[in-house]
Write a protein that holds these residues in place. Structure first.
Motif: not given
Length: 588
Positions: A421-449
RNA sequence: CGGGGUGUAGCUUAGCCUGGUAGAGCGCCUGGUUUGGGACCAGGAGGUCGUAGGUUCGAAUCCUAUCGCCCCGACCA
């Protein structure tokens, strides 16, 4: 302490007609839940208490794993989903919620949906609230109701339309951090399942519609489970069958040399693997190439397997199509020029190779070397087909369903299989959603990722039932201490006797001081009824106060798991109870 | 959505094949006898037989449609 007579525990002698499996019957018989409609349940007071215990333990462990609790809406604007990466696939299971009064108007797209999960809500939130690497990583979670219009609700709480889930979403600056978040959650899950006294094993899993790079499922082994777990005791390998592989094809296997010229032969009426195996043809299934036609995002593609193998459809997910399905008979004729049963992927026999999105071959066909397949001409097959020379393969992969007994990919020992019985699940999603929704951050080199995400779920209500499925006997539930609705049941046979009820209250107070939740069965029922109900609702520790014992100056103490009853002198009862409670609480 | 099943009192169900106006057990209410593993006796309440049509003098029963529920398949926590 709670008095049974003042509480509400409607137990049943008979199993409900619509329950099939033990845990579902017990959920209803022990008065934990009642059904409203298919997949929709009311949690009665006793069931709610278990839910609250599971929720609290889950909260503690997710907090310890770095989670930050919040609460999101259950009604979602449909725009969030339209903007997300999986609207086409996910809309099928979502309940629509129109604005008030819209029922009278012409049907149209819903304005709201009920949330089946919350990536589409949390990601836009994080996008607007977090913009700097200084504020990462973060892992937000909630423990809340989810809505999924399951095509087929099943087995009580096991697959419900409305259920309670812990869902967490991690945001990291890079892949390394995301892996760390992932394993922090894996650890939190392991601690959670250990604390609730339930065996749940982590297995490698398919990522399905969630997408993402890799994932683990937590499985409670049970015959009634929906999933097959393929595992090896030797190496510790464990995977959902959808994802499982084996070392069927040896490393470094050389391509077979051609055995001769391709020869067409007539096979009138032969449209199955089995028919070609039979006389007069006598081609073993493991020497046949099976050719399946699928439609991926509107374009046909072929999958080639050994005749003796089955396609594991989930493995087609690796091909990158948004949606895929088996082709219909008409579509097959249109693209292949022949009906199913006479299909093949031999170069030159394909009617329209340019129309295909690809020809994907399972690696196990290399074991055939030279074999037989359809001629793309009804009633004809071809033999001496060489894998390397003749098949129009665009890519090899792992597409076949693994069977028990095949060599483990790590140890080479025979794989085993069991249900879970599957009671739990963990996913490593990557950037699939963050790219789609533009969830980006600025790093210490002023670069956006884009942020690197993970998402995590524990089916709390499903876990409740899985605990029962794993821990019951012929008489009823056997609750693990930590999740029991009450931990001590004091059974009073003569509640109208002041001596008995005073003693019950005194022992209950002692048990509470020792940290236990106490239920006193003060009902004016016959002893038989009380014993049966006690076993049914499965309280871990039972103290019996009866006329017989009072005369002897003892009370009886019995653990639900144990067979034997210990008679404890009244003078020692409180200390005995305290030490027993301490031992049981430590044991789980 | 495809395949199979089922719907009769709060629960578990008999009756349906072969039409004649619904029966049991549990539970519930009243009274009594009981009291260490789901007691017994007596009395009582409770059912438009899922719903809507149809056939028939007459339908729980036969026919049609529809809805709910359960199981098997695809999906998921």
């Amino acid at each position: 302490m709670t008095l049974w007579s003042q509480f509400f525990i409607p137990t049943l002698k008979e199993s409900p007609a619509d329950a099939e499996i033990a845990s579902h019957k017990l959920l209803v018989r022990a008065g934990l839940v009642r059904k409203l409609s298919g997949g929709l349940y009311t949690y009665l007071p006793l069931g709610l208490r278990v839910m609250q215990k599971l929720t609290e333990i889950c909260r503690q462990e997710i907090n310890a794993g770095g989670g930050i609790e919040l609460w999101m809406p259950h009604v979602h604007p449909v725009e969030n989903w339209e903007q997300g990466p999986r609207w086409a696939a996910a809309r099928e299971i979502m309940f629509r919620a129109d604005s008030a009064g819209d029922g009278q108007r012409a049907p149209r797209e819903p304005q709201f949906v009920l949330g089946p999960t919350h990536e589409e809500i949390i990601t836009p939130l994080v996008k607007t609230e977090i913009t700097s690497y200084r504020d990462l990583p973060k892992n937000f979670y909630q423990i809340a109701t989810k809505f999924r219009n399951e095509i087929r609700p099943r087995y009580g709480l096991m697959r419900a339309r409305e259920f309670v889930m812990m869902d967490a979403y991690s945001f990291d600056t890079n892949d390394e951090g995301a892996v760390k978040s992932y394993f922090a959650m894996k650890t939190a899950y392991e601690r959670f399942f250990r604390r609730i006294g339930t065996l749940a094993i982590a297995v490698e899993a398919d990522t399905g519609v969630m997408g993402g790079s890799y994932s683990h499922e937590f499985m409670v082994p049970a015959e009634v489970g929906d999933d097959d777990i393929i595992y090896c005791e030797e190496s510790g390998y464990a995977a959902n069958r959808e994802k499982a592989t084996s070392r069927l094809v040896p490393d470094g296997l050389a391509d077979a040399a051609p055995a001769g010229e391709i020869t067409e032969f007539a096979t009138p009426g032969v449209v199955t693997i089995a028919a070609l195996e039979a006389a007069p043809y006598g081609v073993p299934a493991d020497q046949q190439f099976k050719t399946l036609v699928y439609i991926g995002d509107g374009k046909p593609f072929l999958v080639i397997l050994r005749g003796c193998d089955e396609l594991e459809e989930a493995k087609l997910g690796q091909l990158g199509f948004g949606l895929f399905r088996p082709a219909t008979a008409e579509e097959i004729v249109a693209v292949m020029g022949a009906k199913p049963g006479s299909l093949g992927a031999v170069r030159g026999t394909l009617a329209n190779p340019g129309a295909l999105a690809g020809v994907f071959a399972d690696a196990a066909i290399r074991l055939i070397g030279n074999g037989t397949t359809g001629a793309n001409k009804d009633g004809f097959h071809v033999r001496n087909v060489n894998v390397a020379r003749d098949l129009a393969i665009s890519r090899f992969g792992d597409f076949r369903r693994v069977r028990a007994g095949e060599p483990c990919p790590r140890s080479g020992q025979p794989l085993k299989s069991r249900r879970g019985i599957e009671v739990g699940h963990i996913f490593k999603l990557g950037t699939k959603y963050s790219e789609k929704f533009g969830a980006v951050y600025t790093d210490d080199q002023k670069q956006s990722h884009p942020m690197v995400m993970g998402c995590y779920g524990i089916g709390i209500s499903r876990t409740l039932q899985a605990v029962i499925e794993q821990s019951h006997d012929a008489d009823g539930i056997v609750w693990p201490w930590s999740v029991a609705p009450f931990q001590v049941l004091i059974c009073v046979f003569d509640p109208q006797l002041a001596e008995a009820s005073d003693l019950a209250k005194r022992l209950a107070a002692a048990a509470e001081r020792a940290g236990a939740d106490v239920l006193i069965d003060d009902r004016t029922e016959r002893p038989g009824v009380k014993f049966k109900d006690a076993d049914l609702i499965g309280i871990p520790l039972r103290v019996t106060i009866g006329g017989k014992g009072l005369k002897e100056g003892i009370v009886e103490v019995k653990a639900r798991r144990a067979k034997d009853v210990s008679k404890v002198p009244l003078a020692d009862a409180e200390t005995h109870l305290a030490s027993t409670i301490a031992a049981l609480a430590a044991g789980t």
